[in-house]
Each structure stands twice: as C-alpha cells, then as structure tokens.
Motif scaffolding. Structure first.
Motif, PDB file in Angstrom:
ATOM      1  N   VAL A  35      14.703  24.191 -16.038  1.00 14.65           N
ATOM      2  CA  VAL A  35      15.447  23.929 -15.688  1.00 14.65           C
ATOM      3  C   VAL A  35      16.263  24.453 -14.870  1.00 14.65           C
ATOM      4  O   VAL A  35      17.366  24.152 -14.279  1.00 14.65           O
ATOM      5  CB  VAL A  35      16.198  23.224 -17.124  1.00 14.65           C
ATOM      6  N   LEU A  36      16.612  25.334 -15.330  1.00 16.64           N
ATOM      7  CA  LEU A  36      17.774  26.561 -13.858  1.00 16.64           C
ATOM      8  C   LEU A  36      17.078  26.548 -12.944  1.00 16.64           C
ATOM      9  O   LEU A  36      17.589  26.226 -11.972  1.00 16.64           O
ATOM     10  CB  LEU A  36      17.212  27.704 -14.973  1.00 16.64           C
ATOM     11  N   VAL A  37      15.826  26.528 -12.915  1.00 19.96           N
ATOM     12  CA  VAL A  37      15.110  26.925 -11.729  1.00 19.96           C
ATOM     13  C   VAL A  37      15.426  25.249 -11.261  1.00 19.96           C
ATOM     14  O   VAL A  37      15.008  25.418 -10.037  1.00 19.96           O
ATOM     15  CB  VAL A  37      13.376  27.579 -11.308  1.00 19.96           C
ATOM     16  N   VAL A  38      14.704  24.560 -11.255  1.00 17.03           N
ATOM     17  CA  VAL A  38      14.849  23.447 -10.893  1.00 17.03           C
ATOM     18  C   VAL A  38      15.734  22.888 -10.528  1.00 17.03           C
ATOM     19  O   VAL A  38      16.417  21.947  -9.247  1.00 17.03           O
ATOM     20  CB  VAL A  38      13.980  22.322 -11.826  1.00 17.03           C
ATOM     21  N   SER A  39      16.829  22.783 -11.257  1.00 13.26           N
ATOM     22  CA  SER A  39      18.199  22.233 -10.964  1.00 13.26           C
ATOM     23  C   SER A  39      19.058  23.179  -9.633  1.00 13.26           C
ATOM     24  O   SER A  39      19.815  22.300  -9.392  1.00 13.26           O
ATOM     25  CB  SER A  39      18.469  22.130 -12.478  1.00 13.26           C
ATOM     26  N   GLY A  40      18.021  24.319  -9.823  1.00 10.06           N
ATOM     27  CA  GLY A  40      19.697  25.080  -8.480  1.00 10.06           C
ATOM     28  C   GLY A  40      20.562  25.854  -8.807  1.00 10.06           C
ATOM     29  O   GLY A  40      21.322  26.108  -8.204  1.00 10.06           O
ATOM     30  N   LEU A  47      28.887  29.923 -17.330  1.00 11.91           N
ATOM     31  CA  LEU A  47      28.325  27.979 -17.946  1.00 11.91           C
ATOM     32  C   LEU A  47      26.539  27.795 -17.082  1.00 11.91           C
ATOM     33  O   LEU A  47      26.113  27.109 -17.363  1.00 11.91           O
ATOM     34  CB  LEU A  47      29.310  27.314 -16.715  1.00 11.91           C
ATOM     35  N   SER A  48      26.681  29.184 -16.713  1.00 12.36           N
ATOM     36  CA  SER A  48      25.197  29.001 -16.927  1.00 12.36           C
ATOM     37  C   SER A  48      24.116  28.640 -17.647  1.00 12.36           C
ATOM     38  O   SER A  48      23.987  29.107 -18.774  1.00 12.36           O
ATOM     39  CB  SER A  48      24.657  30.647 -16.107  1.00 12.36           C
ATOM     40  N   TYR A  49      22.875  27.851 -17.218  1.00 12.35           N
ATOM     41  CA  TYR A  49      21.200  27.672 -18.333  1.00 12.35           C
ATOM     42  C   TYR A  49      20.975  29.106 -19.309  1.00 12.35           C
ATOM     43  O   TYR A  49      20.169  28.259 -19.736  1.00 12.35           O
ATOM     44  CB  TYR A  49      20.840  26.769 -17.958  1.00 12.35           C
ATOM     45  N   ARG A  50      21.338  29.695 -17.695  1.00 14.77           N
ATOM     46  CA  ARG A  50      20.272  31.082 -18.184  1.00 14.77           C
ATOM     47  C   ARG A  50      20.864  31.679 -20.049  1.00 14.77           C
ATOM     48  O   ARG A  50      20.335  32.258 -20.541  1.00 14.77           O
ATOM     49  CB  ARG A  50      21.593  32.133 -17.616  1.00 14.77           C
ATOM     50  N   LYS A  51      22.122  31.042 -19.879  1.00 18.81           N
ATOM     51  CA  LYS A  51      22.503  31.457 -21.374  1.00 18.81           C
ATOM     52  C   LYS A  51      21.319  31.054 -22.878  1.00 18.81           C
ATOM     53  O   LYS A  51      21.001  31.619 -23.459  1.00 18.81           O
ATOM     54  CB  LYS A  51      23.706  31.236 -21.688  1.00 18.81           C
ATOM     55  N   ALA A  52      21.500  29.440 -22.252  1.00 20.17           N
ATOM     56  CA  ALA A  52      20.192  28.665 -22.773  1.00 20.17           C
ATOM     57  C   ALA A  52      18.938  29.594 -22.781  1.00 20.17           C
ATOM     58  O   ALA A  52      18.404  29.412 -24.162  1.00 20.17           O
ATOM     59  CB  ALA A  52      20.187  27.454 -22.899  1.00 20.17           C
ATOM     60  N   MET A  53      18.995  29.677 -22.313  1.00 18.41           N
ATOM     61  CA  MET A  53      17.148  30.386 -21.938  1.00 18.41           C
ATOM     62  C   MET A  53      16.919  31.513 -22.564  1.00 18.41           C
ATOM     63  O   MET A  53      16.394  31.995 -23.206  1.00 18.41           O
ATOM     64  CB  MET A  53      17.283  31.066 -20.063  1.00 18.41           C
TER      65      MET A  53
END
Length: 251
Positions: A35-40, A47-53
């Motif tokens: 999601v992080l890579v595709v969403s850019g 607020l980054s999806y990196r935390k969920a990752m």
C-alpha cells in the motif's frame, strides 16, 4: 491438525495460535508495504502507512520468535499459557490499533486530540506495560532453567530475552518522553524526539531471534558443546556492542 498430532509433534496449542497470528500480523505488514509503495505517500511522519507496516512486520516476527524460543524453557504450563497468551493478545491489539489509526489518517501515539484518540494512545501505552511483564516472566523462567538444555542454547535464550527487555525499556522511554512533550503542547517535538531512539529499539528487539537461531544451527555441527558456547558468548558480546554503538549514535 488435531490436538493429539500437536502433542506428538511437541507444538503446544498456545504456541500454534501464536505462530498463526504471528503470520497474520506479518502478512498485514507486507500488505501495508505494498500500500505504501503503490500509494506513493510519505514514508516519514506519524501519519505514514509505514507505522502499520513496521508494527505488522515487527510484532509478527517477534511473536513467532518468542513462541519458538520459549518452547525450550522448562516452566509450568499454566504460566506458559498465561504469558504467551497475553503477549499474543497484546501483539494483535497493538498492531490493530496502530493500523486503524493509520487508515483514519491520525497519529496512533501521543495523540490526545479527542477522547477516542486519547483512549487509543493510552491503550497502546498500557499494552507496552503488559509486554514488558510477559517478557520479564519468560526471562525469570530462563534464569531458573538449569537443566535439559545445551549450555549454548541456554546462554542464547538468556541473552536474547535480556536484550529484548532492554529494547522494551527503550520503547518505554520513547513513550514516556513523547507523552510528556505531547501533554506539554509540543506534539511535533514528541514524534521527532521519540523517533530518535527507534534504531536502538529495533536492533535490540531482534537479538531474541538472531542469537538463539545461531545456537540452534550450531546443533548441526560436529563442534563440542564447549566450543559452541564460546561462539555464542562471542556473538552475544558482539551484539551487545552493536546495541551500545547504536545507542551512542542515535541515543
């Protein structure tokens, strides 16, 4: 697989659940990487999806690792089920809360903007306390274990659990400092300051996998147990130096 088959293979039901949920959490981390890579979107910030990752990958790997390494310990089954069950439940709750906040587009930690966000932040902090208590319980069990294990594996388990406690202590410092700053009206500084210790937290966290895994692999060599123990001692000393150096650089 039936309960009888689990018993024959030596895998306890609580460990099987931990392995299964660890795999689910790890898969969640991989999904959020995609999601992080595709969403850019950004890799930085609260607020980054990196935390969920990172929470999915780290908790998934650590949960499975803890289930594996503690399976070597001689301890009361009720205590094992209680400690590993609690660690499993908290791992799922922590990862779920962080993931939920990431998709809501709000910070998961040090967020006291609303009553709901405050409750989430406090639940995450409380979960950290439960994790420390469970790992402390396993560490005590490892220190009390004196027979039935090769000295090299026993040393690896004790070192890995002790350094995991150090990692959790660093995490507690991060949370305490972040909460103090956020409550003091400096939320941005809270994220920046707490994040500075992430490298130390991460490096120390995975000693529980690296050193016991090496001790397990040494079982397939023809070395004497004395030599294996010396090797594990040297690796443990080296790992401790890496943790210390990371602290000096980033602490």
């Amino acid at each position: 697989m039936t309960l009888q088959e689990l018993r024959r293979t030596g895998v306890r039901p609580v460990e099987r659940v931990a392995y299964l949920l660890g795999a689910v959490l790890f898969a969640s981390g991989l999904v959020h990487l995609v999601v992080l890579v595709v969403s850019g979107t950004t890799w930085e910030g609260p607020l980054s999806y990196r935390k969920a990752m990172t929470f999915g990958l780290s908790f998934g790997l650590t949960l499975a690792t803890l289930a594996w390494v503690t399976s070597f310990l001689r301890m009361n089954d009720r205590w094992r089920n209680l400690l590993l069950g609690a660690f499993t439940a908290v791992s799922v709750v922590e990862t779920t809360l962080v993931t939920m906040q990431a998709w809501r587009g709000v910070p998961s930690h040090f967020n006291f903007e609303t009553g709901f966000d405050t409750a989430v932040s406090m639940m995450l902090a409380a979960g950290g306390g439960v994790i420390i208590l469970t790992v402390l319980g396993f560490t005590v069990a490892a220190l009390r274990t004196s027979s039935g294990l090769a000295p090299s594996m026993l040393l690896a388990l004790r070192f890995g659990l002790f350094v995991l406690l150090v990692s959790l202590g660093v995490g507690a410092l991060m949370i305490a400092d972040g909460v103090r700053l956020a409550r003091g009206g400096q939320p941005e500084l809270a994220y920046t300051t707490a994040g500075g210790l992430k490298p130390v937290h991460a490096v120390a966290m995975h000693a529980i996998l690296v050193v016991p895994a090496l001790a397990w692999l040494l079982r397939f060599t023809t070395w004497t147990e004395r030599r294996k123990t010396r090797v594990i001692g040297a690796v443990a000393a080296g790992y401790a130096l890496v943790v210390a150096a990371t602290w000096l650089v980033f602490g």
